[in-house]
Motif scaffolding. Structure first.
Motif, PDB file in Angstrom:
ATOM      1  N   PHE A 214      25.261 -39.346  32.068  1.00  0.00           N
ATOM      2  CA  PHE A 214      25.587 -40.255  33.171  1.00  0.00           C
ATOM      3  C   PHE A 214      24.401 -40.376  34.115  1.00  0.00           C
ATOM      4  CE2 PHE A 214      27.833 -40.213  37.531  1.00  0.00           C
ATOM      5  CZ  PHE A 214      27.694 -41.592  37.681  1.00  0.00           C
TER       6      PHE A 214
ATOM      7  N   GLN B 288      19.619 -47.650  34.728  1.00  0.00           N
ATOM      8  CA  GLN B 288      20.203 -48.913  35.158  1.00  0.00           C
ATOM      9  C   GLN B 288      19.837 -49.248  36.606  1.00  0.00           C
ATOM     10  OE1 GLN B 288      23.995 -50.287  33.929  1.00  0.00           O
ATOM     11  NE2 GLN B 288      24.234 -48.772  32.306  1.00  0.00           N
TER      12      GLN B 288
ATOM     13  N   PHE C 267      32.440 -40.318  37.931  1.00  0.00           N
ATOM     14  CA  PHE C 267      31.873 -41.591  37.474  1.00  0.00           C
ATOM     15  C   PHE C 267      32.428 -42.740  38.317  1.00  0.00           C
ATOM     16  CE2 PHE C 267      31.856 -45.246  34.493  1.00  0.00           C
ATOM     17  CZ  PHE C 267      30.533 -45.230  34.048  1.00  0.00           C
TER      18      PHE C 267
ATOM     19  N   ARG D  26      24.709 -45.680  25.364  1.00  0.00           N
ATOM     20  CA  ARG D  26      25.299 -46.996  25.668  1.00  0.00           C
ATOM     21  C   ARG D  26      26.778 -47.028  25.329  1.00  0.00           C
ATOM     22  NH1 ARG D  26      20.320 -48.931  23.570  1.00  0.00           N
ATOM     23  NH2 ARG D  26      21.278 -49.221  21.518  1.00  0.00           N
TER      24      ARG D  26
ATOM     25  N   GLU E  71      21.443 -42.334  32.364  1.00  0.00           N
ATOM     26  CA  GLU E  71      21.703 -43.771  32.206  1.00  0.00           C
ATOM     27  C   GLU E  71      21.818 -44.466  33.554  1.00  0.00           C
ATOM     28  OE1 GLU E  71      22.498 -47.474  30.281  1.00  0.00           O
ATOM     29  OE2 GLU E  71      21.362 -45.651  29.830  1.00  0.00           O
TER      30      GLU E  71
ATOM     31  N   SER F 130      33.311 -45.054  29.057  1.00  0.00           N
ATOM     32  CA  SER F 130      33.631 -44.564  30.399  1.00  0.00           C
ATOM     33  C   SER F 130      34.145 -45.705  31.270  1.00  0.00           C
ATOM     34  CB  SER F 130      32.402 -43.912  31.038  1.00  0.00           C
ATOM     35  OG  SER F 130      31.963 -42.800  30.283  1.00  0.00           O
ATOM     36  N   GLU F 131      33.494 -46.854  31.188  1.00  0.00           N
ATOM     37  CA  GLU F 131      33.945 -48.020  31.954  1.00  0.00           C
ATOM     38  C   GLU F 131      35.340 -48.456  31.518  1.00  0.00           C
ATOM     39  OE1 GLU F 131      29.950 -50.400  33.326  1.00  0.00           O
ATOM     40  OE2 GLU F 131      30.660 -50.754  31.275  1.00  0.00           O
TER      41      GLU F 131
ATOM     42  N   TRP G 103      28.721 -44.915  27.860  1.00  0.00           N
ATOM     43  CA  TRP G 103      28.853 -45.627  29.138  1.00  0.00           C
ATOM     44  C   TRP G 103      29.957 -46.680  29.049  1.00  0.00           C
ATOM     45  CZ3 TRP G 103      25.971 -44.761  33.648  1.00  0.00           C
ATOM     46  CH2 TRP G 103      26.157 -45.711  34.679  1.00  0.00           C
TER      47      TRP G 103
END
Length: 291
Positions: free
Chosen positions: A179, A186, A121, A274, A182, A280-281, A277
């Motif tokens: 992943f 995006q 990622f 969402r 999404e 993960s960030e 994600w």
């Protein structure tokens, strides 16, 4: 700096199994291949073998990196960004099953999650600028049909409760697919049309995969070995998604045996994706898109 006319591919986990076969076939197709690997000795040996197959003037290079270590991922991405003008194909192939006892990475994350999801990622995020410099870049994420057995807990992605190696692996393979989905959404939302991404199931490949896991997992692989596919066969969908003109306009798909398949998971809903994600960030310590 590589020849501007030569396509550049970065393959993780490229020193054995389907990763090595994928890298080999890309070299044969004339790609300038960069091998991202943990083990310097194995990487050097693989590079030497592949260089003998390369077309005149085509290089095979190595980047050393343990994907479970986010600091090493940042260093490897920085080295790539300094050395190369663009990236045409990124194949996030590396993936592992860990042992019966829960382990954590140097960053404090459960090792399966760190190696199979968080490292790729972050790597993809840090290489996105180089991918956008390609006329038509492709990101390939090697997942698995094991995602069907995933039961993620968004409140405990690090599996501090009820850890099992196969559940952690199944969750990580579902994360690879989510992943991909999404990221494709995006990219479209941001109007980035020259970068596509797809995921795949390579088949159940006969290799030393899972050899460091529980006795039950090892026993399963030993009994199933006669029915498994080879690394050569297992790599074919990765190669197809990386090179075939048939999928040039496809993004966000999940493939098996070069065919798209639906992803049937009760977890696969927009709200969960969402949240996943965002988590993960938070774990990699930065937004994926550096706007």
């Amino acid at each position: 700096m590589s020849d501007a006319s030569q396509s550049i591919a970065l393959v993780t986990g490229a020193t054995s199994g389907i990763g090595e076969v994928t890298a080999r076939e890309l070299v044969r197709k004339g790609y300038h291949v960069v091998l991202l690997a943990r083990n310097a000795e194995k990487a050097a040996h693989t590079r030497q073998q592949l260089q003998q197959l390369a077309q005149p003037g085509t290089r095979v290079d190595v980047l050393l990196c343990d994907l479970s270590d986010l600091g090493q991922v940042r260093r490897a991405a920085e080295e790539f960004n300094q050395r190369y003008a663009r990236l045409d194909v990124l194949i996030n192939n590396a993936g592992l099953v860990f042992g019966a006892e829960r382990e954590t990475s140097v960053n404090g994350h459960e090792m399966t999650l760190a190696t199979n999801h968080l490292g790729p990622f972050l790597l993809t995020s840090l290489l996105l600028d180089k991918l956008q410099r390609s006329p038509a870049a492709r990101i390939i994420n090697v997942a698995s049909m094991a995602h069907k057995f995933a039961r993620p807990d968004l409140a405990d992605l690090n599996a501090t409760r009820n850890y099992s190696p196969m559940r952690a692996y199944a969750n990580s393979k579902l994360f690879n697919i989510l992943f991909t989905q999404e990221l494709a959404r995006q990219l479209r939302q941001r109007g980035i049309t020259n970068v596509s991404t797809n995921s795949l199931h390579p088949g159940v490949v006969a290799s030393n995969f899972g050899s460091n896991s529980t006795w039950l997992t090892r026993a399963f692989y030993q009994m199933a070995a006669p029915f498994m596919t080879t690394s050569e066969d297992g790599a074919q969908t990765s190669i197809y998604l990386a090179t075939s003109p048939e999928v040039a306009g496809t993004s966000g798909g999940y493939f098996a045996k070069k065919r798209p398949e639906p992803v049937k998971s009760t977890f696969n809903i927009p709200e969960n994706i969402r949240h996943f994600w965002q988590k993960s960030e938070e774990m990699i310590g930065q937004p994926f898109f550096q706007d």
